[in-house]
Each structure stands twice: as C-alpha cells, then as structure tokens.
Design an enzyme around this catalytic site. Structure first.
Site, PDB file in Angstrom:
ATOM      1  CB  THR A  12      30.272  46.962  42.968  1.00  0.00           C
ATOM      2  OG1 THR A  12      29.079  47.069  43.720  1.00  0.00           O
ATOM      3  CG2 THR A  12      30.582  48.412  42.815  1.00  0.00           C
ATOM      4  CB  SER A 194      36.770  43.088  34.004  1.00  0.00           C
ATOM      5  OG  SER A 194      36.045  44.024  33.383  1.00  0.00           O
ATOM      6  NE  ARG A 195      33.527  40.694  40.986  1.00  0.00           N
ATOM      7  CZ  ARG A 195      33.036  41.880  41.331  1.00  0.00           C
ATOM      8  NH1 ARG A 195      33.567  43.064  40.994  1.00  0.00           N
ATOM      9  NH2 ARG A 195      31.659  41.823  41.935  1.00  0.00           N
ATOM     10  CG  LEU A 196      41.167  40.910  34.915  1.00  0.00           C
ATOM     11  CD1 LEU A 196      41.527  41.556  33.556  1.00  0.00           C
ATOM     12  CD2 LEU A 196      41.854  39.722  35.260  1.00  0.00           C
TER      13      LEU A 196
END
Ligand SMILES: Cc1cc2nc3c(=O)[nH]c(=O)nc-3n(C[C@H](O)[C@H](O)[C@H](O)COP(=O)(O)O)c2cc1C
Length: 219
Positions: A12, A194-196
């Site tokens: 996700t 984007s996992r940032l």
C-alpha cells in the site's frame, strides 16, 4: 483471497498527508490529543486502544492492548489488574511504551515513559464509573493467572452476582487500579508516498521537568 502469502505481499502506498515541524504543536500531549480527536472523528476502531510494551522481571519483553483512559500533562493513564503479568513487569521495571496503531490514517504514535501506579482516589473514581458487569468481572478474574476452566470462572461470577446484585456497590479489589506513563519520548509517524514517511520525535531527559526538544528521524 485463499493464499495467506497474498496478504504478505500487499503493498500500500500511503497517502498524501504530511507532518511538518511548522505544523506540529509545541507540546506532544497537545499534538497527541489533536490526532486522537482526528482518529475518533475519522472512525478509527477503538481510537484509544494502544499496545503496551513492558519488560518482565526476567528481562523478557511483552506486549498487549489496553485502553487509554486519561491523558494530560502528567501522563497517559490506563487501568488494569496490577497483579497481572503486566503489573508484575511494571513493578520490576517501571518503564513502558504505548503504541497507537492508527493504520487507517497511516499514522502511528509511540510514547515511552516512566510508569507509576495512580493513587487510590483516582483508581476508585474510574472503578465506580464502570458498568456493574465489568466490576464483577474485574473482581472475579485474577488477571493472567491460570484457571482450570471457563466454567470455574463463570461460577465465581455467579457467586459474586449473588453477593453484589445489580445496583449494589462492588468494591474495588486492592489489586485493581491505574498506571500513569509519564513520557520522555513521543514519536509521531505519518505515512507518506514511496515510503518517505515523516517521523517527528519529542524527547526530554527522563524524570526532568524540562522543555521538550524535537527532531526529525529518517524514515
Ligand atoms: C481492544 C482491547 C482492549 C483492552 N483493554 C484492556 C484494558 O484497558 N485493561 C486491561 O487490563 N486489559 C485490556 N485488554 C486485555 C489485554 O490485552 C490483556 O489480555 C490483559 O490485560 C492481560 O495482559 P497481561 O497478561 O500481559 O497482564 C484489552 C484487549 C483488547 C484487545
């Protein structure tokens, strides 16, 4: 879905909300309360449920869910059986983490702090606000101790219901009460694309009544 591996391989991408130094409250309790209200308003199931992590007498960590019942400048309060496994752990190591898993909001808060039992008057006030059935159950159950069968437990409840019929006072067992976690670290996590992710951490010296510092951690 029939294959459990499908659940393991989901990915996700978290939303567009952000958490920035300019937008966060100067006090972590104020920021926590704002997010708690938002969690309730945005229909998080049991928004005051938190995962309590403790260190056992033997040094082994353990965790379980409890409900937050009070929060203010003095700390985060929950109620339990103080002779339970968690109660014994907190007697040996009076330090804990509280993790609020607000997944549907792509948010997490982790509080770390020193723990002390709340005073009797505060435990009484909460105990007597609970429904009769909860007070009977709290008296019947010596939490975390083994019992032979469910029937044994139900028999204890039936006996107590005779002794304390609906409408009568069920006294608070001495072993039942609250704990207050006085934070020295509070981390706010906001999932980003984007996992940032954003991670902002408030910290101060344990036991000191000093102002909070804030820093950003890499995701
Ligand atoms: C949603 C939820 C809320 C819970 N709330 C409490 C609570 O407020 N107090 C409590 O003692 N146990 C609560 N429990 C049960 C605990 O997770 C745990 O089973 C129990 O306290 C015994 O833990 P221990 O053996 O580690 O002491 C809750 C469980 C769930 C799933």
């Amino acid at each position: 879905m029939t294959d459990p591996r499908d659940a393991l391989s989901r990915h996700t991408d978290y939303g567009a909300e952000r958490l920035e130094e300019a937008g966060i409250a100067a006090d972590p309790v104020v920021q926590f309360e704002a997010w708690l209200v938002e969690a309730a308003d945005r229909d998080v199931y049991e928004p005051n449920a938190m995962v309590l992590g403790t260190i056992g007498e033997d040094g082994v960590p353990s965790s379980r869910t409890v409900l937050l019942r009070g929060v203010d400048d003095t700390g985060f309060v929950f109620y339990t059986d103080q002779s339970s496994r968690k109660g014994r752990a907190l007697a040996a190591h009076p330090i804990a983490t509280l993790l609020f898993p607000w997944y549907s909001l792509h948010r997490q808060v982790i509080v770390t702090g020193e723990v002390a039992p709340v005073d009797d008057a505060e435990s009484d006030a909460y105990w007597y606000s609970r429904p009769h059935g909860s007070r009977v159950a709290g008296t019947a159950s010596e939490q975390s101790r083994p019992i032979g069968s469910r029937v044994d437990l139900e028999e204890r409840v039936a006996q107590l219901e005779q002794q304390y019929p609906e409408g009568s006072d069920v006294p608070r067992p001495e072993r039942w009460g609250g704990f207050r976690v006085r934070p020295f670290r509070v981390e706010f996590w906001q999932g980003r694309t984007s996992r940032l992710h954003d991670r902002l951490v408030f910290f101060r010296t344990p036991g000191a009544d000093e102002p909070w510092s804030l820093e950003r951690l890499q995701p």
